[in-house]
Design a protein around this motif. Structure first.
Motif, PDB file in Angstrom:
ATOM      1  N   HIS B  57       0.781 -11.157  23.481  1.00  0.00           N
ATOM      2  CA  HIS B  57       0.939  -9.790  22.987  1.00  0.00           C
ATOM      3  C   HIS B  57       0.010  -9.541  21.812  1.00  0.00           C
ATOM      4  O   HIS B  57      -0.212 -10.421  20.989  1.00  0.00           O
ATOM      5  CB  HIS B  57       2.383  -9.550  22.542  1.00  0.00           C
ATOM      6  CG  HIS B  57       3.371  -9.681  23.655  1.00  0.00           C
ATOM      7  ND1 HIS B  57       3.745  -8.619  24.434  1.00  0.00           N
ATOM      8  CD2 HIS B  57       4.018 -10.765  24.139  1.00  0.00           C
ATOM      9  CE1 HIS B  57       4.609  -9.032  25.347  1.00  0.00           C
ATOM     10  NE2 HIS B  57       4.794 -10.331  25.193  1.00  0.00           N
ATOM     11  N   GLU B  60      -0.923  -6.347  15.153  1.00  0.00           N
ATOM     12  CA  GLU B  60      -1.790  -5.375  14.507  1.00  0.00           C
ATOM     13  C   GLU B  60      -3.235  -5.729  14.847  1.00  0.00           C
ATOM     14  O   GLU B  60      -3.702  -6.835  14.577  1.00  0.00           O
ATOM     15  CB  GLU B  60      -1.569  -5.389  12.996  1.00  0.00           C
ATOM     16  CG  GLU B  60      -0.185  -4.884  12.611  1.00  0.00           C
ATOM     17  CD  GLU B  60      -0.018  -4.607  11.130  1.00  0.00           C
ATOM     18  OE1 GLU B  60       0.759  -3.713  10.789  1.00  0.00           O
ATOM     19  OE2 GLU B  60      -0.669  -5.280  10.312  1.00  0.00           O
ATOM     20  N   ARG B  77      -3.184  -9.748  14.203  1.00  0.00           N
ATOM     21  CA  ARG B  77      -2.080 -10.355  13.457  1.00  0.00           C
ATOM     22  C   ARG B  77      -0.905 -10.522  14.408  1.00  0.00           C
ATOM     23  O   ARG B  77      -0.180  -9.578  14.687  1.00  0.00           O
ATOM     24  CB  ARG B  77      -1.694  -9.459  12.287  1.00  0.00           C
ATOM     25  CG  ARG B  77      -2.835  -9.221  11.321  1.00  0.00           C
ATOM     26  CD  ARG B  77      -2.562  -8.056  10.376  1.00  0.00           C
ATOM     27  NE  ARG B  77      -3.732  -7.827   9.518  1.00  0.00           N
ATOM     28  CZ  ARG B  77      -3.883  -6.770   8.722  1.00  0.00           C
ATOM     29  NH1 ARG B  77      -2.944  -5.831   8.675  1.00  0.00           N
ATOM     30  NH2 ARG B  77      -4.960  -6.641   7.982  1.00  0.00           N
ATOM     31  N   PRO B 303      -0.220   3.411   6.524  1.00  0.00           N
ATOM     32  CA  PRO B 303       0.865   3.086   7.459  1.00  0.00           C
ATOM     33  C   PRO B 303       2.117   3.936   7.274  1.00  0.00           C
ATOM     34  O   PRO B 303       2.844   4.166   8.228  1.00  0.00           O
ATOM     35  CB  PRO B 303       1.137   1.619   7.163  1.00  0.00           C
ATOM     36  CG  PRO B 303      -0.172   1.093   6.696  1.00  0.00           C
ATOM     37  CD  PRO B 303      -0.790   2.216   5.898  1.00  0.00           C
ATOM     38  N   ASP B 304       2.385   4.420   6.067  1.00  0.00           N
ATOM     39  CA  ASP B 304       3.572   5.251   5.890  1.00  0.00           C
ATOM     40  C   ASP B 304       3.253   6.741   5.992  1.00  0.00           C
ATOM     41  O   ASP B 304       3.745   7.551   5.213  1.00  0.00           O
ATOM     42  CB  ASP B 304       4.264   4.960   4.558  1.00  0.00           C
ATOM     43  CG  ASP B 304       5.568   5.753   4.451  1.00  0.00           C
ATOM     44  OD1 ASP B 304       6.177   5.997   5.508  1.00  0.00           O
ATOM     45  OD2 ASP B 304       5.951   6.143   3.339  1.00  0.00           O
ATOM     46  N   MET B 306       1.660   9.962   9.019  1.00  0.00           N
ATOM     47  CA  MET B 306       0.921  10.307  10.237  1.00  0.00           C
ATOM     48  C   MET B 306      -0.007  11.467   9.909  1.00  0.00           C
ATOM     49  O   MET B 306      -0.197  12.383  10.704  1.00  0.00           O
ATOM     50  CB  MET B 306       1.869  10.636  11.377  1.00  0.00           C
ATOM     51  CG  MET B 306       2.488   9.379  11.961  1.00  0.00           C
ATOM     52  SD  MET B 306       2.473   9.344  13.750  1.00  0.00           S
ATOM     53  CE  MET B 306       4.158   9.668  14.104  1.00  0.00           C
ATOM     54  N   ALA B 327      -4.116  11.255  13.552  1.00  0.00           N
ATOM     55  CA  ALA B 327      -3.123  10.179  13.453  1.00  0.00           C
ATOM     56  C   ALA B 327      -1.985  10.413  14.431  1.00  0.00           C
ATOM     57  O   ALA B 327      -1.591  11.551  14.677  1.00  0.00           O
ATOM     58  CB  ALA B 327      -2.579  10.102  12.034  1.00  0.00           C
ATOM     59  N   GLY B 328      -1.462   9.344  15.001  1.00  0.00           N
ATOM     60  CA  GLY B 328      -0.335   9.442  15.918  1.00  0.00           C
ATOM     61  C   GLY B 328      -0.242   8.208  16.783  1.00  0.00           C
ATOM     62  O   GLY B 328      -1.024   7.260  16.615  1.00  0.00           O
ATOM     63  N   LYS B 329       0.701   8.248  17.719  1.00  0.00           N
ATOM     64  CA  LYS B 329       0.972   7.070  18.534  1.00  0.00           C
ATOM     65  C   LYS B 329       0.542   7.241  19.987  1.00  0.00           C
ATOM     66  O   LYS B 329       0.593   6.296  20.760  1.00  0.00           O
ATOM     67  CB  LYS B 329       2.471   6.750  18.490  1.00  0.00           C
ATOM     68  CG  LYS B 329       2.971   6.390  17.087  1.00  0.00           C
ATOM     69  CD  LYS B 329       4.467   6.167  17.075  1.00  0.00           C
ATOM     70  CE  LYS B 329       5.007   6.041  15.653  1.00  0.00           C
ATOM     71  NZ  LYS B 329       4.515   4.850  14.949  1.00  0.00           N
ATOM     72  N   LEU B 330       0.135   8.463  20.367  1.00  0.00           N
ATOM     73  CA  LEU B 330      -0.236   8.711  21.763  1.00  0.00           C
ATOM     74  C   LEU B 330      -1.696   8.346  21.994  1.00  0.00           C
ATOM     75  O   LEU B 330      -2.434   8.027  21.061  1.00  0.00           O
ATOM     76  CB  LEU B 330      -0.004  10.180  22.107  1.00  0.00           C
ATOM     77  CG  LEU B 330       1.427  10.686  21.900  1.00  0.00           C
ATOM     78  CD1 LEU B 330       1.504  12.184  22.134  1.00  0.00           C
ATOM     79  CD2 LEU B 330       2.376   9.949  22.832  1.00  0.00           C
ATOM     80  N   GLU B 333      -4.848   9.444  19.886  1.00  0.00           N
ATOM     81  CA  GLU B 333      -4.403   9.451  18.496  1.00  0.00           C
ATOM     82  C   GLU B 333      -4.583   8.031  17.962  1.00  0.00           C
ATOM     83  O   GLU B 333      -4.705   7.075  18.740  1.00  0.00           O
ATOM     84  CB  GLU B 333      -2.934   9.891  18.395  1.00  0.00           C
ATOM     85  CG  GLU B 333      -2.706  11.316  18.870  1.00  0.00           C
ATOM     86  CD  GLU B 333      -1.256  11.760  18.801  1.00  0.00           C
ATOM     87  OE1 GLU B 333      -1.027  12.967  18.764  1.00  0.00           O
ATOM     88  OE2 GLU B 333      -0.352  10.892  18.801  1.00  0.00           O
ATOM     89  N   LEU B 353      -4.048  -0.686  13.380  1.00  0.00           N
ATOM     90  CA  LEU B 353      -3.043  -1.575  12.788  1.00  0.00           C
ATOM     91  C   LEU B 353      -1.650  -1.231  13.284  1.00  0.00           C
ATOM     92  O   LEU B 353      -0.976  -2.059  13.897  1.00  0.00           O
ATOM     93  CB  LEU B 353      -3.065  -1.464  11.256  1.00  0.00           C
ATOM     94  CG  LEU B 353      -4.281  -2.046  10.528  1.00  0.00           C
ATOM     95  CD1 LEU B 353      -4.079  -1.910   9.017  1.00  0.00           C
ATOM     96  CD2 LEU B 353      -4.484  -3.510  10.888  1.00  0.00           C
ATOM     97  N   THR B 354      -1.198  -0.007  13.017  1.00  0.00           N
ATOM     98  CA  THR B 354       0.227   0.263  13.231  1.00  0.00           C
ATOM     99  C   THR B 354       0.572   0.492  14.695  1.00  0.00           C
ATOM    100  O   THR B 354       1.744   0.421  15.056  1.00  0.00           O
ATOM    101  CB  THR B 354       0.694   1.470  12.394  1.00  0.00           C
ATOM    102  OG1 THR B 354      -0.184   2.570  12.636  1.00  0.00           O
ATOM    103  CG2 THR B 354       0.665   1.135  10.923  1.00  0.00           C
ATOM    104  N   TRP B 356      -0.728  -1.416  17.095  1.00  0.00           N
ATOM    105  CA  TRP B 356      -0.858  -2.711  17.766  1.00  0.00           C
ATOM    106  C   TRP B 356      -1.723  -2.611  19.025  1.00  0.00           C
ATOM    107  O   TRP B 356      -1.360  -3.106  20.096  1.00  0.00           O
ATOM    108  CB  TRP B 356       0.521  -3.254  18.190  1.00  0.00           C
ATOM    109  CG  TRP B 356       1.428  -3.668  17.096  1.00  0.00           C
ATOM    110  CD1 TRP B 356       1.272  -3.499  15.763  1.00  0.00           C
ATOM    111  CD2 TRP B 356       2.682  -4.357  17.249  1.00  0.00           C
ATOM    112  NE1 TRP B 356       2.333  -4.012  15.082  1.00  0.00           N
ATOM    113  CE2 TRP B 356       3.207  -4.544  15.969  1.00  0.00           C
ATOM    114  CE3 TRP B 356       3.398  -4.827  18.357  1.00  0.00           C
ATOM    115  CZ2 TRP B 356       4.433  -5.171  15.752  1.00  0.00           C
ATOM    116  CZ3 TRP B 356       4.611  -5.449  18.139  1.00  0.00           C
ATOM    117  CH2 TRP B 356       5.114  -5.626  16.852  1.00  0.00           C
TER     118      TRP B 356
END
Lengths: 355, 367
Positions: B57, B60, B77, B303-304, B306, B327-330, B333, B353-354, B356
């Protein structure tokens, strides 16, 4: 409204106590700690049940550690998130046969706290050591991460800055404890040991709102240890150190308190048209064994807080609970439980209609 | 300021595309406003390009780089670190892994398995000879492998032990394990949380040594110390978290001065030339090869948050040509971009990083 109802009930019970001398047996001899630990609600019907012996079959040289998290998916597979030498996530089939390990060696597996499965059978692990909530797809691959593991390099370079409880951050957690979803897929996280809040995110992990600060006033939280969502999108939080369940609406506005079922460590709400709320008055691991006589039971409740019945007690035998930490109630009469102190999971068959 | 900009960003993007839509008819009217906006570069993203074996797997994705054959190296990481008590000292090992994929994203192998200096991945770069350099912010090591994955060289020294309550335990005498703390003397070739490495056409190396040293270290191609410049601060030539470094074909050195929200440009000897501001907080920079070089810089979200998250494409003089992403997770992004590979200026690999993951980005309609 609910509080006053319960207060009436409790007052009534207290008045009734001398009449039913055998009911709160030995109540006068309980220590203050035991009185605080014992659920206020009394004379609750016992639900008959049995525990299936040796349900989970582990391969040789694979062991459960502290049995922190347990959840099932729609196929009946069972996921156990456990503190082994490393934190690990195991999958078993509906017969308890070992299927596989998920997320082996994962960066976010540091100190397990909870595992839940969403309606799409995605598996969510909540890790209070990594400060992360990690979403796996049903194939077992990471598809979303929330929160962030503190950088070891920071710790190596010096003590990390102390978190600011007044400003906990939108996207970082401090020892988060649990996760849930509403019907729209919005994500709710209880956070946790370090912070004292519940946070709502949209389905893509974008912050929406949060509720709770540390304290004991209504709407405040002190160790939100577990949570569950009902079908209407209300959030039920196990406010452990305040010994109460707090209910918030979907916008995280405070609604009500149920404070009569002892110290809720773990909550679960069953699916289906008639939902039930299960709450565990878990026997705490604090070296005071007298508390074993007044804790360890699980309450079955209506969503409005009405207590329907209870089962279980503290202990190490089959069907007893030693630090019950998570309940799966996908089927409200077939529960899966995991325990901290006994490094095990149990499958319980409830018979609520039997007498 | 950054937060306010971020909140406005989606509206601005809509505004830009709306203006583009009407540009055919009212182009002259809007052109004055448009020039103040940064053009959006249309692009595609692929977050499933790299295929990992079932029980491996990504953590980061701190570092990503390609070699001349198109192989992709990811320094990540992964955790799994271990420790050992020895008397009052605590020794720690592991925590990061270096994976190799071919140009189609197929997993090839791991290199550096179990090596002494893999603690906390920070970046990876491939030099002109296809050697692979892993920069580790935990061990302070920069480790050189040849294309076959064999160890060739290491820069700096890992602290012998760690004190879990703070600080690194240095080696006795000489202080070489102390991580570039320069016990009273000039800071030398030991790093204190290095972040990146780049080379000039002669093979000299430039290392950004970030967090408390805040400096650039120049070494010759054999690894011999030449000079160092910079200190913590905000004056020209000073740094606040130099998180990335790149060198152009003339040997000029570009430093992502993250905390000061600027890219500083130096000549080959470390003399201040210029600075590029107005591109947010540069976490990762990359200069593409070839006759016409481009500079990429990621205004990564911390990291804290979006907020922000866009990547800028620039001329070497700092002129912004366009930007892409948020910024985002999709897909399309980004979650805290920490490294960009731009060997092909229109096919980028983005280490997040965030989230992964490594995202393959294809830019369209580049002018």
């Amino acid at each position: 409204m609910k509080i006053s109802d319960q207060t009436c009930l409790i007052v009534a019970l207290l008045w009734a106590a001398p009449v039913f001398a055998q009911a709160p047996a030995g109540a006068q001899n309980l220590s203050p700690a035991a009185i605080a630990t014992r659920a206020k609600v009394q004379n609750v019907p016992e639900i008959p049940y049995e525990s299936v012996p040796n349900f989970l079959k582990l391969p040789p040289n694979l062991y459960l550690g502290e049995g922190i998290g347990i959840a099932t998916n729609s196929k009946g597979h069972v996921f156990v998130y456990t503190r082994s030498q490393r934190t690990r996530l195991f999958e078993f089939d509906q017969n308890g046969a070992f299927v596989r390990e998920i997320g082996e060696g994962l960066y976010g597996f540091v100190f397990a706290h909870a595992v839940r499965v969403d309606p799409q059978d995605n598996i969510w692990a909540v890790d209070e050591g990594a400060n992360m909530v990690i979403k796996f797809n049903p194939e077992g691959r990471v598809v979303m991460t929330m929160g962030r593991r503190p950088e070891p390099a920071d710790a190596l370079a010096g003590a990390p800055p102390a978190p600011d409880p007044a400003n906990p951050g939108k996207y970082v957690f401090n020892r988060p404890t649990d996760v849930g979803w509403d019907a729209d897929g919005n994500i709710f996280v209880t956070d946790g040991y370090g912070n004292s809040r519940i946070v709502k995110y949209d389905k893509n992990g974008r912050f929406i709102t949060q509720a709770g600060t540390k304290g004991s006033e209504p709407g405040q939280l002190n160790l939100p240890h577990s949570m569950a969502m009902d079908a209407k999108g209300n959030a039920y939080v196990a406010d452990r150190s305040n010994r109460r369940i707090e209910v918030f609406d979907n916008d995280l506005k405070f609604k009500t308190i149920y404070d009569n079922v002892g110290t809720p460590w773990e909550l679960c709400i069953s699916p289906g048209p008639h939902q039930y709320l299960y709450s565990s008055n878990t026997f705490p691991d604090n070296n005071d064994y007298t508390l074993a006589t007044v804790s360890g039971e699980v309450y079955k409740m209506e969503l409005d807080g009405t207590v329907l019945g209870k089962f279980g007690k503290a202990g190490k035998q089959l069907g007893e609970f030693s630090g019950l930490h998570e309940i799966d109630c996908r089927n409200p009469d077939v529960l899966y439980t995991s325990e901290i102190q006994l490094w095990r999971a149990q499958k319980l068959m409830l018979h609520p209609t039997k007498k | 300021m950054a937060g306010a900009e971020a909140d406005a960003a989606p509206d601005q993007e809509i505004e830009v595309s709306t203006k583009r839509f009407f540009c055919a008819t009212v182009c002259l009217l809007s052109s004055g406003l448009l020039s103040a906006q940064v053009a959006e570069i249309s692009f595609d993203g692929n977050i499933n390009f790299l295929k990992l074996p079932p029980n491996i797997h990504m953590g980061e994705a701190a570092g990503v780089a390609t070699d001349s054959k198109g192989n992709i190296f990811v320094y990540t990481r992964t955790g799994g670190e271990s420790g050992a008590m020895g008397g009052s000292r605590f020794f720690t090992y592991g925590g990061s892994r270096l994976f190799v994929f071919d140009s189609t994203g197929k997993y090839l192998r791991e290199i550096g398995t179990g090596i002494y200096g893999f603690l906390f991945a920070q970046s990876v770069r491939v030099d002109a000879q296809d050697n692979i350099w892993a920069v580790d912010r935990g061990s302070n090591n920069i480790i050189k492998f040849d294309a076959a994955g064999r160890f060739l060289q290491v820069l700096s020294r890992k602290p012998e032990s760690v004190n879990p309550t703070g600080g690194a335990g240095g080696g006795e005498g000489g202080g070489r394990g102390g991580g570039g703390r320069g016990r009273g003397g000039v800071q030398g070739d030991n790093f204190n949380r290095p972040t990146d490495i780049a080379w000039d056409p002669q093979g000299n190396m430039f290392v950004s040594d970030a967090y408390s040293s805040a400096r650039i270290v120049k070494l010759d191609k054999t690894g011999r110390f030449i000079k160092t410049w910079g200190s913590k601060g905000s004056e020209p030539g000073q740094f606040d978290m130099p998180n990335s470094v790149a060198v152009d074909a003339q040997g000029n050195v570009y430093v992502a001065d993250l905390g000061n929200k600027r890219i500083q440009v130096f000549d080959n000897d470390g003399n201040v030339k210029s600075q590029i501001a107005d591109v947010g907080s540069p976490w990762a920079i990359c200069i593409s090869p070839g006759a016409h070089q481009y500079l990429y810089s990621a205004n990564s979200n911390p990291p804290d948050s979006m907020d922000n998250g866009e990547i800028y494409r620039m001329e070497l003089d700092g002129k912004v040509l366009g930007k892409f992403g948020t910024a985002g997770k999709l897909v399309k992004e980004f979650g805290t971009v920490n490294e960009i590979d731009c060997r092909n200026p229109n096919t980028l690999y983005i280490g997040e990083l965030t989230n992964w993951r490594v995202q393959k980005v294809t830019l369209h309609a580049a002018k």
